[in-house]
Design an enzyme around this catalytic site. Sequence first.
Site, PDB file in Angstrom:
ATOM      1  N   ASP A 107       0.872  -1.193   0.000  1.00 49.27           N
ATOM      2  CA  ASP A 107       0.000   0.000   0.000  1.00 49.27           C
ATOM      3  C   ASP A 107       0.903   1.235   0.000  1.00 49.27           C
ATOM      4  O   ASP A 107       0.951   1.996   0.960  1.00 49.27           O
ATOM      5  CB  ASP A 107      -0.931  -0.016   1.215  1.00 49.27           C
ATOM      6  CG  ASP A 107      -2.008   1.051   1.111  1.00 49.27           C
ATOM      7  OD1 ASP A 107      -2.101   1.705   0.047  1.00 49.27           O
ATOM      8  OD2 ASP A 107      -2.754   1.242   2.083  1.00 49.27           O
ATOM      9  N   SER A 148      -5.042   8.423   5.754  1.00 48.87           N
ATOM     10  CA  SER A 148      -4.271   7.493   4.926  1.00 48.87           C
ATOM     11  C   SER A 148      -3.206   8.215   4.121  1.00 48.87           C
ATOM     12  O   SER A 148      -3.449   9.302   3.608  1.00 48.87           O
ATOM     13  CB  SER A 148      -5.181   6.760   3.948  1.00 48.87           C
ATOM     14  OG  SER A 148      -5.847   5.738   4.604  1.00 48.87           O
TER      15      SER A 148
END
Length: 200
Positions: free
Chosen positions: A88, A182
Amino acid sequence: VIGGDECNINEHPFLVALHTARXXRFYCAGTLINQEWVLTAARCDRXXXXXILGVHSKXXXXXXXXXXXXXXXXXXXXXXTYTRWDKDIMLIRLKRXXXXXXXXXXXXXXXXXXXXXXXXXIMGWGTITTTKVTYPDVPHCADINMFDYSVCQKXXXKLPEKSRTLCAGILQGGIDSCKGISGGPLICNGEIQGIVSYGK
């Protein structure tokens, strides 16, 4: 960030706000690692995004803040293969090199991995309440600790045995990353050690 405090305005010159180009809506954070590249999470990939450097309060536009258009996003592999616990990670190349200023400077990349029990900080404009979504105007910072990966593996049963994710947090709970943060950095000793992917 849950359980943190407003970041000091001088504390995050490397923190980048990622906006959707059309609605100018903030949706993720990133970290300036040199004049041309922003490090963020693969989940923050959007077709058209603008990176805003040197921003503190979203409400008061400072003269120091500079909006930079993204030239290209480079993900680790086919972007479809990232999961919550692997790959990620994404780099955004800015269309033009950012000029370093007091409010926008690159974060030093880590030379060695942080040891378990080291103190680190997370930061971003993510929600500051858990029951409903409350996005703050200024980024919040929270101090958390690095843990051995096995600690997170016990807490989240879905985690695979081996992973490239880092484990960090506060064992008694109450301090965490949350929706909207995020892509923001995990900073230990002034160096970026990780990218916020998800909190639980």
